[in-house]
Structures are given as C-alpha cells and as structure tokens.
Scaffold this active site. Structure first.
Site, PDB file in Angstrom:
ATOM      1  N   ALA A  95      50.870  36.970  38.226  1.00 28.16           N
ATOM      2  CA  ALA A  95      49.822  35.592  37.743  1.00 28.16           C
ATOM      3  C   ALA A  95      49.879  34.924  36.328  1.00 28.16           C
ATOM      4  CB  ALA A  95      48.138  36.156  37.881  1.00 28.16           C
ATOM      5  N   LYS A 141      43.857  44.064  32.700  1.00 25.80           N
ATOM      6  CA  LYS A 141      44.862  42.244  32.699  1.00 25.80           C
ATOM      7  C   LYS A 141      43.741  41.397  32.862  1.00 25.80           C
ATOM      8  CE  LYS A 141      47.187  44.563  36.132  1.00 25.80           C
ATOM      9  NZ  LYS A 141      47.999  45.992  36.525  1.00 25.80           N
ATOM     10  N   SER A 197      44.063  43.567  47.978  1.00 23.22           N
ATOM     11  CA  SER A 197      44.120  45.293  46.879  1.00 23.22           C
ATOM     12  C   SER A 197      44.396  46.253  47.434  1.00 23.22           C
ATOM     13  CB  SER A 197      42.083  44.935  47.021  1.00 23.22           C
ATOM     14  OG  SER A 197      41.811  45.743  46.195  1.00 23.22           O
ATOM     15  N   LYS A 250      38.499  38.003  45.014  1.00 20.74           N
ATOM     16  CA  LYS A 250      39.357  38.922  44.814  1.00 20.74           C
ATOM     17  C   LYS A 250      39.164  39.534  42.780  1.00 20.74           C
ATOM     18  CE  LYS A 250      42.485  42.026  44.118  1.00 20.74           C
ATOM     19  NZ  LYS A 250      43.235  42.667  43.181  1.00 20.74           N
ATOM     20  N   GLU A 292      35.314  47.154  40.397  1.00 22.00           N
ATOM     21  CA  GLU A 292      35.838  47.753  40.239  1.00 22.00           C
ATOM     22  C   GLU A 292      36.109  48.171  38.896  1.00 22.00           C
ATOM     23  OE1 GLU A 292      40.254  46.876  41.217  1.00 22.00           O
ATOM     24  OE2 GLU A 292      40.786  47.448  39.720  1.00 22.00           O
ATOM     25  N   TYR A 293      35.786  47.669  38.139  1.00 23.33           N
ATOM     26  CA  TYR A 293      36.176  48.089  36.577  1.00 23.33           C
ATOM     27  C   TYR A 293      34.440  48.381  36.464  1.00 23.33           C
ATOM     28  CZ  TYR A 293      39.621  44.883  34.049  1.00 23.33           C
ATOM     29  OH  TYR A 293      40.456  44.179  34.132  1.00 23.33           O
ATOM     30  N   HIS A 348      35.635  41.214  42.991  1.00 20.64           N
ATOM     31  CA  HIS A 348      36.492  42.651  43.457  1.00 20.64           C
ATOM     32  C   HIS A 348      35.903  44.065  42.678  1.00 20.64           C
ATOM     33  CE1 HIS A 348      39.979  45.406  44.259  1.00 20.64           C
ATOM     34  NE2 HIS A 348      38.820  45.824  45.379  1.00 20.64           N
ATOM     35  N   ASN A 349      37.235  43.318  41.506  1.00 24.20           N
ATOM     36  CA  ASN A 349      38.104  43.598  40.412  1.00 24.20           C
ATOM     37  C   ASN A 349      36.347  43.517  39.360  1.00 24.20           C
ATOM     38  OD1 ASN A 349      40.214  43.722  41.438  1.00 24.20           O
ATOM     39  ND2 ASN A 349      41.268  43.138  40.052  1.00 24.20           N
ATOM     40  N   VAL A 353      57.282  46.172  42.888  1.00 27.09           N
ATOM     41  CA  VAL A 353      56.287  47.333  44.209  1.00 27.09           C
ATOM     42  C   VAL A 353      55.384  46.628  45.195  1.00 27.09           C
ATOM     43  CG1 VAL A 353      55.155  50.149  44.594  1.00 27.09           C
ATOM     44  CG2 VAL A 353      56.890  48.875  42.305  1.00 27.09           C
ATOM     45  N   GLY A 387      59.573  37.937  45.487  1.00 24.42           N
ATOM     46  CA  GLY A 387      59.203  38.470  44.208  1.00 24.42           C
ATOM     47  C   GLY A 387      59.470  40.330  45.147  1.00 24.42           C
ATOM     48  N   LEU A 388      60.388  40.936  44.687  1.00 25.71           N
ATOM     49  CA  LEU A 388      60.028  42.527  44.882  1.00 25.71           C
ATOM     50  C   LEU A 388      59.775  43.860  43.987  1.00 25.71           C
ATOM     51  CD1 LEU A 388      63.628  41.700  47.570  1.00 25.71           C
ATOM     52  CD2 LEU A 388      60.664  42.220  48.290  1.00 25.71           C
ATOM     53  N   HIS A 398      10.731  23.809  20.930  1.00 27.95           N
ATOM     54  CA  HIS A 398      11.518  23.550  22.191  1.00 27.95           C
ATOM     55  C   HIS A 398      10.678  23.542  23.353  1.00 27.95           C
ATOM     56  CE1 HIS A 398      15.584  24.252  21.003  1.00 27.95           C
ATOM     57  NE2 HIS A 398      15.104  25.416  19.228  1.00 27.95           N
TER      58      HIS A 398
HETATM   59  C1  6PG Z   1      43.553  46.542  43.583  1.00 24.82           C
HETATM   60  C2  6PG Z   1      43.464  46.079  42.158  1.00 24.82           C
HETATM   61  C3  6PG Z   1      44.733  45.284  41.314  1.00 24.82           C
HETATM   62  C4  6PG Z   1      44.060  45.246  39.627  1.00 24.82           C
HETATM   63  C5  6PG Z   1      44.580  46.745  38.946  1.00 24.82           C
HETATM   64  C6  6PG Z   1      44.672  46.558  37.590  1.00 24.82           C
HETATM   65  O1  6PG Z   1      42.990  45.408  44.379  1.00 24.82           O
HETATM   66  O2  6PG Z   1      44.091  46.378  44.339  1.00 24.82           O
HETATM   67  O3  6PG Z   1      42.332  45.568  41.445  1.00 24.82           O
HETATM   68  O4  6PG Z   1      45.009  44.379  41.244  1.00 24.82           O
HETATM   69  O5  6PG Z   1      46.069  45.053  38.870  1.00 24.82           O
HETATM   70  O6  6PG Z   1      43.410  47.375  39.237  1.00 24.82           O
HETATM   71  O7  6PG Z   1      43.721  45.922  36.821  1.00 24.82           O
HETATM   72  P1  6PG Z   1      43.260  46.090  35.629  1.00 24.82           P
HETATM   73  O8  6PG Z   1      44.869  46.263  34.464  1.00 24.82           O
HETATM   74  O9  6PG Z   1      42.652  45.307  35.261  1.00 24.82           O
HETATM   75  O10 6PG Z   1      42.536  47.811  35.545  1.00 24.82           O
END
Ligand code: 6PG
Length: 472
Positions: free
Chosen positions: A74, A259, A126, A181, A188-189, A184-185, A11, A8-9, A449
């Site tokens: 994924a 995603k 990440s 992970k 991140e959100y 983590h995401n 980026v 899987g090439l 209840h």
């Molecule tokens: C990372 C990021 C990555 C993720 C993007 C986009 O740790 O490098 O979490 O894996 O795919 O941040 O995520 P969304 O498209 O859900 O915003």
C-alpha cells in the site's frame, strides 16, 4: 486467455494466484523482478498459472474486460503500478487493489481513473498467507458493475462460513471495501491487545506459566471465546525456542510494530466523531510498547502498588469474562464506526453482511460473529451492538468478573488499557447521566460557550459566581 491478471508475487500474491488457479480460473502473473516470477512458476507449476515477464504481455493475455489484481505494498507502489498499466488498459477494464490501501487513496485513484474509464475496486483481503491460499475474507468496494464482473472469481476463492456462504459481498461504492478492512484491522488491534492483557494479568498476578496458559486458551477456544486469535495464542504459548528450550514468547522483544491501519481507524473515528476507545487504546498500547528504553528506565524510578493478595481462586474465570466482554466492546465500537461511515461516506453495506463475511477466513473471525450477524439482521438499525438481547445479557452476566479482573490488574500495577477503556465505554454508554453538565458549565464559565438546561428549552449563559445568576 486468462480470467484475471495478478501483479505482485509476494507471499500474499503467490498464494492468491494459487488459490485462483485451483478454483479453475486461468491467472496470468507478473512481478517486477523476473527471478521471482520464475521461482514461483518453478515451485508451483499449474496449468492455470501463466507466468509473464512484461506488463504488455500480461495485459495482452487477459479476457475483456480485463481484470487485474494488484498485490503490491500500500502507498506509493500502488500509484506507481497504476501509472505503468494505465496506458495499456481500455475503458471498462477493472483494476483491483488487494492491499491495505487507505480508503481515501482508493477514492482519489478512482477519480484519477475516471477519465480513461478504468474501474478501480478497493478490496480488503484478510486472513494472512494461509487465508490467501485456502480462502480469505474479501471486502470489495467500488463501482458495482465492476464488482459483478469479478464476483464469480471472488466467490470461488473466498472462505466459506459455517452456513456455506462465501465470505465476500459487495460493500458499496468508493473506498467502502478498504474502509471495512481498515475497521476490521482496528478491531484486530483491540482483540490482540485484550488477549495480551488477559495473558499478562494471569501471568503476573496468577503466576501461570506459558504451558498452563496455553491449556487455558485451548479450553477457551472451545467455548464462547472461540476465535482465530485465541487459537493462535494457544499455539504461540505452546511453542518453545529450539535453541534454549524456553517458551519462545519469552524471548520475543516486547515492542509491537504496526503498519498503520489501526491508527487510521482511530483517526477516522475522531474525524466522524465516533468513540472507539478500545481500538485507540490498543493503538496507543503499541506506541507505549515501542518506548522500550524509556520503560526500562521508568521501571526503576516509578513505583507500583504494594504487593497484595493474588486475586483469589477465581481470577481465571474473571479474566475469561473480562476478555469476552472486551471483545464484544471492540466489535461494538467497530460496528458503530461502520454505521456512522455509511452515512458520512455514502457506503451501502449492511452491518449484518459485514459480520457475515468476517465469520471465516479473516483474522478477527470468531464464533461471536454469527451472533453479531444475527443481531444486525434482526435489527438493522440497532444503534449499538451492546444493546442486542444476546449481548446485553452476555455483558450483564460478565460485568462483575470484568470489573474484578480489571481491579486485580490495577491493584497489582498490571496495565490493562483496552480492558479498562472498554469497561469505561460500557459504563459511559449505560450512564443516563454523565458529568458533561460540569464540562458545559466550565466551558460557559471561561468562554461564554453557553449551555442547555434540563428544566426548560433554550440556550443560556451565566456569569458564574456563587449565588449570582443572570440569563443572556
Ligand atoms: C489481515 C491483517 C493484515 C495486516 C496484519 C499486520 O487481515 O490479514 O489485518 O492485513 O497487515 O495484521 O498489521 P500491522 O502490521 O498493522 O499489525
């Protein structure tokens, strides 16, 4: 013979292959479309990169046990690639899924691969493109002996924290790596939305222009808010559209995509019963942003508050404090979910180690993570990060500013869902009494209840009627 193969090439795959090669490991690469492999090999020639054009050739070039890193999208693509390579593998070979797979998919695939004796490691990676090339944070889970076989490569390519430790550690069996992970995401959100809310209130109420905001985020990034996401926000706010000369951020459509990993975190948190409102509010804020047409219509129909004072001279300070506190809460909730997941799913990670491998390379890296690592190292059973001495004091010192920033947003009709949800979480968590007594009474009223009492043990039911109590 190559130390590792990579399928899987895209980026991420390309940059990981270059990173691996530069660290002195031979890597055989393969992509479904031949042209992509050819272009990659032409643009990035390296004695350690071996392009291959057939899966059997790729597999034949690998040392045993074979280590094969899958960098494909994924979902169905992972199953498809596994189905293709599986017949070429032998017992003891190791597949490594480096995508954002759902942990439950990883665990299903591990069960499916048990019969042929092939190991599957689920590894969260990440740091985006730059991280893949210069050093990502790696979150591996799966069979421990398989991890041992890839550890030298992973430790060589991972980012290094300030103390020199590589940002990778074995996180436990099953889908532990993809689970970490996912969380983590989720964090991140929440961090991204919290930053966006601070930006919004300072812009709409404080009247700060993007250049001014950029300077502010640069300054903040030099102190307690130092983090990758604050840093890139400053860069974004400094960037102008080459055609119009306007701040590019103003030309970006306000409809956030996703995603799914943030949503998975919320779904999983609901399943294990751990509150993560900062994360869920951030996911929902993206859903709300997606309703662009509805919002444009509603803006003309639903009134906001009457204009009032601009929040005073100290708004910037209040927003900084609110952002810091909200960030702490986002990490606290993610960590609380990871703690619950460890017993729920049998994962073996230590929270101090998770914080340690997030200190560099990944998207949520921040100066705060060293404090988080320290908090869990000092007290591994810490029930909530907010209770650690550093964070307790940090929140106490900022809570007034946090409330004021939010009040300014509320009074001006600027939505700050993650800031608000985080403050409500803080206030709920620190409440010795919550109105759940009334909830229990309502449940007992309409559904028998039952409820517990504060003054004696037992289970009670009442026919709720003013002045008539009867005990069941
Ligand atoms: C990372 C990021 C990555 C993720 C993007 C986009 O740790 O490098 O979490 O894996 O795919 O941040 O995520 P969304 O498209 O859900 O915003």
């Amino acid at each position: 013979m190559a130390s590792i193969g990579l399928i899987g090439l895209g980026v991420m795959g390309q940059n990981l292959a270059r990173n691996i090669a530069r660290r002195g490991f031979q890597v055989a690469v393969y992509n479904r479309t031949r042209a992509k492999t050819e272009t990659f090999a032409r643009h990035h020639p390296h004695p350690n990169i071996i392009p291959t054009y057939a899966l059997d050739d790729l597999v034949a070039r690998l040392e045993r046990p074979r280590r094969l890193l899958l960098m494909v999208k994924a979902g169905a693509a992972v199953d498809a690639v596994i189905a293709q390579v599986r017949p070429l593998l032998e017992p003891g070979d190791i597949l490594i899924d480096g995508g954002n797979s759902h942990f439950a998919d990883t665990e299903r695939r591990q069960r499916e691969l048990a019969a042929p004796g092939v190991h599957l490691l689920g590894v969260g990676i990440s740091g985006g493109e730059e991280g893949a090339l210069r050093g990502p944070s790696l979150m591996p889970g799966g069979p421990e002996e398989a991890y041992e076989a890839v550890a030298p490569i992973f430790e060589a390519i991972a980012a290094r924290a300030g103390d020199g430790r590589p940002c990778v550690t074995y996180l436990g069996p099953g889908g532990a790596g993809h689970y970490v992970k996912m969380v983590h995401n989720g964090i991140e959100y929440a961090l991204m939305q919290a930053i966006a809310e601070g930006y919004d209130v300072l812009r709409q109420v404080g009247g700060l222009a993007p250049d001014h905001l950029a300077a502010l985020f640069e300054e903040w990034n030099r102190a307690e808010l130092a983090s990758f996401l604050v840093e890139i926000t400053a860069h974004i706010l400094r960037t102008r559209d080459p055609e119009t000369g306007r701040p590019l951020v103003d030309l970006v459509l306000d409809r956030a995509r996703q995603k799914g990993t943030g949503k998975w975190t919320s779904q999983e948190a609901l399943d294990v019963g751990v509150p993560v409102p900062a994360i869920t509010s951030a996911v929902e804020a993206r859903f709300l942003s997606a309703l662009k047409e509805e919002r444009v219509r509603a803006a003309k129909l639903l009134p906001g508050p009457a204009p009032e004072a601009k929040g005073g001279m100290h708004l910037i300070e209040h927003v900084r404090e609110a952002l810091f506190a909200t960030m702490v809460v986002a990490y606290a909730q993610g960590m609380a979910l990871l703690r619950a997941a460890a017993s729920e799913h049998g994962y073996t990670y230590r929270l101090a180690d998770v914080a340690a491998i997030w200190r560099a390379g990944c998207i949520i890296r921040a100066a705060l993570l060293e404090e988080i690592r320290h908090a869990f190292a000092e007290e591994p059973e810490l029930p909530n990060l907010m209770l650690a001495p550093f964070f307790r004091h940090a929140l106490a010192a900022r809570q007034q500013g946090w409330r004021t920033a939010l009040t300014v947003g509320v009074n001006h009709g600027v939505p700050m869902p993650v800031t608000a949800a985080s403050l409500a979480y803080y206030d709920s968590y620190r409440s010795a009494h919550l109105p759940a007594n009334l909830i229990q009474a309502q449940r007992d009223y309409f559904g028998a209840h039952t409820y517990e009492r504060v003054d004696r043990p037992g289970t009670f039911h009442t026919v709720w009627h003013p002045n008539t109590a009867s005990q069941a």
